[in-house]
Design an enzyme around this catalytic site. Structure first.
Site, PDB file in Angstrom:
ATOM      1  N   CYS A  90      59.112  31.365  10.184  1.00 31.90           N
ATOM      2  CA  CYS A  90      59.222  32.814  10.007  1.00 31.90           C
ATOM      3  C   CYS A  90      58.235  33.593  10.874  1.00 31.90           C
ATOM      4  O   CYS A  90      58.446  34.769  11.147  1.00 31.90           O
ATOM      5  CB  CYS A  90      58.994  33.196   8.547  1.00 31.90           C
ATOM      6  SG  CYS A  90      60.109  32.378   7.404  1.00 31.90           S
ATOM      7  N   HIS A 333      66.083  39.290   6.483  1.00 33.27           N
ATOM      8  CA  HIS A 333      65.018  38.462   7.064  1.00 33.27           C
ATOM      9  C   HIS A 333      65.627  37.389   7.970  1.00 33.27           C
ATOM     10  O   HIS A 333      65.756  36.232   7.579  1.00 33.27           O
ATOM     11  CB  HIS A 333      64.210  37.842   5.919  1.00 33.27           C
ATOM     12  CG  HIS A 333      63.122  36.911   6.327  1.00 33.27           C
ATOM     13  ND1 HIS A 333      62.500  36.957   7.562  1.00 33.27           N
ATOM     14  CD2 HIS A 333      62.528  35.889   5.643  1.00 33.27           C
ATOM     15  CE1 HIS A 333      61.569  35.999   7.613  1.00 33.27           C
ATOM     16  NE2 HIS A 333      61.577  35.348   6.466  1.00 33.27           N
ATOM     17  N   CYS A 363      54.347  35.473   5.454  1.00 29.94           N
ATOM     18  CA  CYS A 363      54.170  34.063   5.091  1.00 29.94           C
ATOM     19  C   CYS A 363      55.084  33.207   5.955  1.00 29.94           C
ATOM     20  O   CYS A 363      56.025  33.701   6.584  1.00 29.94           O
ATOM     21  CB  CYS A 363      54.462  33.850   3.614  1.00 29.94           C
ATOM     22  SG  CYS A 363      56.152  34.264   3.108  1.00 29.94           S
ATOM     23  N   GLY A 365      57.018  29.220   6.083  1.00 26.18           N
ATOM     24  CA  GLY A 365      57.371  27.973   5.433  1.00 26.18           C
ATOM     25  C   GLY A 365      56.523  26.811   5.923  1.00 26.18           C
ATOM     26  O   GLY A 365      56.191  26.729   7.101  1.00 26.18           O
TER      27      GLY A 365
END
Length: 377
Positions: A90, A333, A363, A365
């Site tokens: 991300c 997203h 954040c 993953g």
């Protein structure tokens, strides 16, 4: 060292994966259209661009090979412009921005395009052939599902389902208000598809209420509190910013949105990956020499309501300054594209609000956080 600035920002409309208006659009074509639009809007000389850095969380299939180089060709950039694909899940396109800033600081170029793309319609999450390391899987939670991490944070921070749903409703309300007021139109590059022109976002659900969300079933655990309504949707989209040296931008009349003041990366436990923004934001703020109270604009990616709320609590963020035009729960997203979107958005909001400092953070993953602090000029 030379300062780096955001000298332009654009994105595609964001649409739901699988059933949205961009589901049949190739991701390389999608990103190329955004980059072509960004170059035209800013008036940057294509020949001045050193490199095109594209973030992508699952760079395979139609967004595989070295997709950045291919996107540059499709967009019609000069062959002299390089192309590099980067992957930090991300955080990929925010990492692309950080790389460009480092290159400028090292004197290795004056103008870069940092972009991101993800077609979650055409390349599945986890890719086409995931092969986790069995030995690592036995001793860590490196491969834990993102929804499970959201449930972990909801439990750890005592976040009720109702609290999460109130946060999600606020995100939807802010996005709906921004769309109605035309506040998102200038950042969107319309996309030509076989079915026609796509020029508006397709993820927001205006009119979402707490009562609506209360009727949804838990998405990841039968006894859990996280639902589809309090999670960011699977999304197709692309985004891009121009990162330039401040001297070059001034000398060539580029539209300077903000100066990049500080950047940071951090790691955390994979099973609570959503808390990643806390440490990365603290590091970036310390490097910028400012505190949370100095921030005027905050773009905090809403992977899940629970993780966003946990970060807000730990950092002591003012919710009135967060995601003024809605966040990922409403807007979507597209994994590799989100970082460039929230940095570009934060820079644009500094101009719109007259603020001085902004924070963009998200954040990642696997257990990471990434943050960028911007300063108005």
């Amino acid at each position: 060292m030379p300062n780096a600035v955001i000298a332009g920002y654009a994105r595609s409309p964001f649409h739901l994966a699988g059933k949205g208006a961009l589901a049949r659009t190739r991701p390389d074509d999608l990103a190329a259209a955004v980059i072509k639009g960004l170059v035209q809007r800013t008036g940057v000389s294509p020949e001045a661009i050193e490199d095109l850095i594209v973030g992508c969380a699952f760079p395979e299939g139609e967004q595989g090979f070295n997709v950045a180089r291919l996107i540059g060709m499709i967009a019609g950039l000069p062959r002299s412009v390089g192309g590099m694909t980067v992957n930090r899940f991300c955080g990929s396109s925010m990492s692309a921005i950080h790389y460009a800033v480092g290159q400028i600081a090292a004197g290795s170029g004056d103008v870069f395009i940092a972009a991101g793309v993800e077609s979650m319609s055409r390349v599945p999450m986890m890719g086409f052939n995931p092969l986790p390391n069995p030995a690592l899987a036995k001793v860590s939670q490196a491969y834990i599902g993102m929804g499970d991490t959201a449930e972990n944070l909801a439990s750890q921070y005592g976040l009720s389902r109702e609290t999460q749903e109130a946060f999600a409703v606020a995100s939807q309300d802010k996005a709906a208000a921004a769309i109605a007021a035309g506040k998102l139109a200038d950042e969107i590059v319309p996309i030509e598809t076989k079915a026609g022109l796509v020029d508006t976002d397709g993820c927001p659900r205006p009119g979402t209420t707490a009562e609506t969300l209360a009727g949804l079933k838990p998405a990841f655990s039968a006894t859990g509190t996280v639902t589809a309504g309090t999670s960011s949707p699977l999304t197709d989209g692309a985004s891009a910013v121009i990162v330039a040296s401040e001297d070059y931008a001034r000398a060539h009349g580029l539209p300077i949105l903000a100066r990049i003041k500080a950047m940071a990366i951090s790691g955390c436990a994979p099973e609570i990956m959503g808390i990643g923004p806390v440490e990365s934001s603290r590091k970036a703020l310390a490097r910028a020499g400012i505190s949370v109270s100095d921030l005027d604009v905050i773009e905090l990616n809403e992977a899940f309501a629970s993780q966003a709320l946990a970060c807000i609590a730990d950092l002591g963020l003012d919710t009135a300054k967060i995601n003024l035009d809605g966040g990922a729960i409403a807007l979507g997203h597209p994994l590799g594209a989100t970082g460039a979107r929230i940095v570009g958005k934060a820079a644009s909001l500094l101009q719109r609000t007259g603020g001085k400092y902004a924070l963009a953070t998200q954040c990642i993953g696997g257990g990471q956080g990434i943050a960028t602090v911007l300063e108005a000029i």
